[in-house]
Enzyme design. Structure first.
Site: not given
Lengths: 173, 173
Positions: A58, A95
């Site tokens: 993006r 994560e």
């Protein structure tokens, strides 16, 4: 226009408990899209910029449009294995585990002044890795600009020492 | 400027026997990048365009900059699973097997006039699938514009009936 009103919030994407801030509705709205590039261009005014870096994928939309407005070259920062010539690479934490991003080794020259553009500042992991790629090339990050900042995450902390600019802030999920 | 001179050719990427046409050197060259967007903008002159679609991920760079120049909304066409809201999907053939692309179901309105932008016209598979997504929405493809056309592949055949425009043609590998 309040750009936030052009961003759609999608609960539980990409996984349960996450509210995803969807910029495709902003891109679709020609007035909102134009305003977002206008505001990024205003941020650039008076700054000396040699190259704009956009982060896959993006960041390519905003970075490409902004590089065109500013009349400077554009450098894509991509996921591992996508760039065809010799690259330099930086790992960053996810994560669970790590991921990495790459830039062509000959994209920047020592002393180049670089603006880094992405759609989102979250934990700052990808952006911080991108800044390391710039510095590894002997170039200098003069700013980091994003459409959205998730201010409840430690992105700015991770990016201490850099000039960080965002158009829309979310203070909670 | 001959834009072809700004494109780097990389043999054996992504696999043996393929010559990859690397546009990152064109993006890096501010004059070549500007000229490529100028030429795309010239192609658009006099056409009525409601939305510009860019195909992930290099199509985002050219499509984003062109949508900004034209003052129209931008719609990202993405690989499966990347778009957060309700999507429509089209499969297309790969050398072995199939892949698919998605567009948000509410991105286009019936009657919208759409320009499709990508960096490359090769076999035309992704572009053809993108045109089907447009038509599935009741919108109309008014043109397909790309930076590079590999004219020795059957892209134009696959895209028969559409107005196809490219800036740089390669007649052989």
């Amino acid at each position: 226009m309040d750009l936030k009103s052009a961003i759609r919030s999608i609960p539980n994407f990409p996984k349960k408990g996450i509210v995803f801030r969807d910029i495709t509705t902003l891109l679709l709205d020609k007035a909102a899209f134009k305003q977002s590039i206008d505001q990024l261009e205003n941020y650039c005014k008076g700054k000396k910029i040699d190259k704009i870096l956009g982060i896959e994928s993006r960041g390519f939309i905003f970075g490409g449009a902004l590089a065109d407005r500013m009349g400077v070259g554009f450098v894509p920062i991509r996921k591992k294995g996508k760039l065809p010539a010799k690259t330099i690479r930086q790992e960053y934490q996810l994560e669970y585990g790590t991921d990495s991003i790459e830039m062509h080794a000959d994209a920047l020259k020592p002393g180049d002044l670089v603006l880094v553009v992405d759609d989102l500042i979250a934990t700052g992991g990808t952006l911080s890795a991108t800044c390391k790629l710039v510095e590894q090339s002997g170039a200098k990050v003069i700013g980091i600009a994003a459409l959205i900042e998730l201010a409840f995450l430690p992105g700015r902390e991770k990016l201490t020492g850099y000039d960080v600019f965002s158009l829309v802030k979310y203070d909670s999920e």
